[in-house]
Each structure stands twice: as C-alpha cells, then as structure tokens.
Design an enzyme around this catalytic site. Structure first.
Site, PDB file in Angstrom:
ATOM      1  N   GLU A  27       1.071  -1.330  -0.103  1.00  0.00           N
ATOM      2  CA  GLU A  27       0.158   0.173  -0.074  1.00  0.00           C
ATOM      3  C   GLU A  27       1.070   1.035   0.203  1.00  0.00           C
ATOM      4  OE1 GLU A  27      -3.559  -0.003  -0.651  1.00  0.00           O
ATOM      5  OE2 GLU A  27      -2.558  -1.943  -0.220  1.00  0.00           O
ATOM      6  N   GLU A  68      -5.866   3.372   7.731  1.00  0.00           N
ATOM      7  CA  GLU A  68      -4.740   3.110   6.479  1.00  0.00           C
ATOM      8  C   GLU A  68      -5.236   1.458   6.909  1.00  0.00           C
ATOM      9  OE1 GLU A  68      -5.044   3.732   3.001  1.00  0.00           O
ATOM     10  OE2 GLU A  68      -4.345   5.453   4.029  1.00  0.00           O
ATOM     11  N   GLU A  75     -10.913  -3.225   2.166  1.00  0.00           N
ATOM     12  CA  GLU A  75     -10.594  -3.605   0.068  1.00  0.00           C
ATOM     13  C   GLU A  75     -10.817  -4.674  -0.608  1.00  0.00           C
ATOM     14  OE1 GLU A  75      -8.019  -0.014  -0.997  1.00  0.00           O
ATOM     15  OE2 GLU A  75      -9.664   1.351  -0.729  1.00  0.00           O
ATOM     16  N   LYS A  94     -16.115   0.817  -0.236  1.00  0.00           N
ATOM     17  CA  LYS A  94     -15.024   1.215   0.077  1.00  0.00           C
ATOM     18  C   LYS A  94     -14.461   3.142  -0.044  1.00  0.00           C
ATOM     19  CE  LYS A  94     -12.839  -2.571  -3.496  1.00  0.00           C
ATOM     20  NZ  LYS A  94     -12.258  -2.604  -4.332  1.00  0.00           N
ATOM     21  N   ASP A  95     -15.650   3.298   0.008  1.00  0.00           N
ATOM     22  CA  ASP A  95     -15.749   4.630  -0.417  1.00  0.00           C
ATOM     23  C   ASP A  95     -15.831   5.273   1.173  1.00  0.00           C
ATOM     24  OD1 ASP A  95     -15.767   4.764  -3.323  1.00  0.00           O
ATOM     25  OD2 ASP A  95     -18.051   5.637  -3.866  1.00  0.00           O
TER      26      ASP A  95
END
Length: 125
Positions: A27, A68, A75, A94-95
């Site tokens: 990530e 995060e 996700e 996800k949003d």
C-alpha cells in the site's frame, strides 16, 4: 471446538508482523503516511516537544496508520469476496472506509498544526 488450530501467543505476533510488512509493501498510501510520520517525529525531537505533545503525535500517527491498514483490509476482503466484480454496495463500502481515512488524516493535520505552529511562531519571534 473450532476447526482452526489455536495459534498460540508467539504465532499471533508473527502473523501481526507479517500483516504489517504486507501493508507497507503493498500500500503506497501507508508508505506515504509512514514517511510523513518519520518527518513529524524528527521535527518533534528537533523542536524538543514535551513528552505529552510527543505522545499525542505518536497516538495521532498510530490512528492514521491503523485506519489506513483497516481500509486496506476492507478493500482486500471485499475484492476477495466479490472477485473484483463491480458492485454499487462494495463501492459504497470502499468509499466510506476511504472517507474514514481522510477524516482521520484531516484531524491529524489539525492536531499537528495545533502542536507545531505555536512552537514555530515562538522560535520566529
């Protein structure tokens, strides 16, 4: 009883370290947050912040990086369950999780400004 074997205390930490390494490697946003965190901590040491302010910075950094990582886990999980197929509900989830990261990051920036701006102004005056 569970069909899964009990991990044991040692394996729990091993899996957690593995998860942290995976998050950092996979990530980009986590790497960006960690680079910013190192900069903030070095600045805090350079400006000789109080222990209380330094602890607030550490907790704030932990909050952002943890959020995060949770966002990434959400996700990956949704992508695995829905096999990367588009779904309006998956997109919404996800949003929302990305919005949570953004909210925590904005709060962290405000906390950083509240801690650093007065110290920098004192140095300039």
């Amino acid at each position: 009883m569970s069909k899964f074997k009990a991990q044991g205390f040692r394996n729990t930490f091993k899996n957690a370290r593995k998860g942290m390494r995976l998050a950092v490697r996979s990530e980009r946003n986590i790497r960006v947050h960690l680079i910013c965190a190192i900069f903030v901590l070095l600045l805090g040491m350079l400006l000789e912040l109080s222990v209380t302010k330094f602890c607030i910075l550490l907790l704030t950094i932990a909050m952002v990086v943890s959020m995060e990582m949770i966002n990434s886990a959400i996700e990956f999980s949704l992508d695995a369950v829905f096999h990367n197929r588009y779904s309006k509900l998956v997109g919404m989830a996800k949003d929302i999780s990305a919005g949570a990261v953004m909210f925590v990051t904005i709060v962290a920036i405000v906390i950083g400004c509240l801690i650093f701006v007065p110290v920098v102004i004192d140095l300039l005056i």
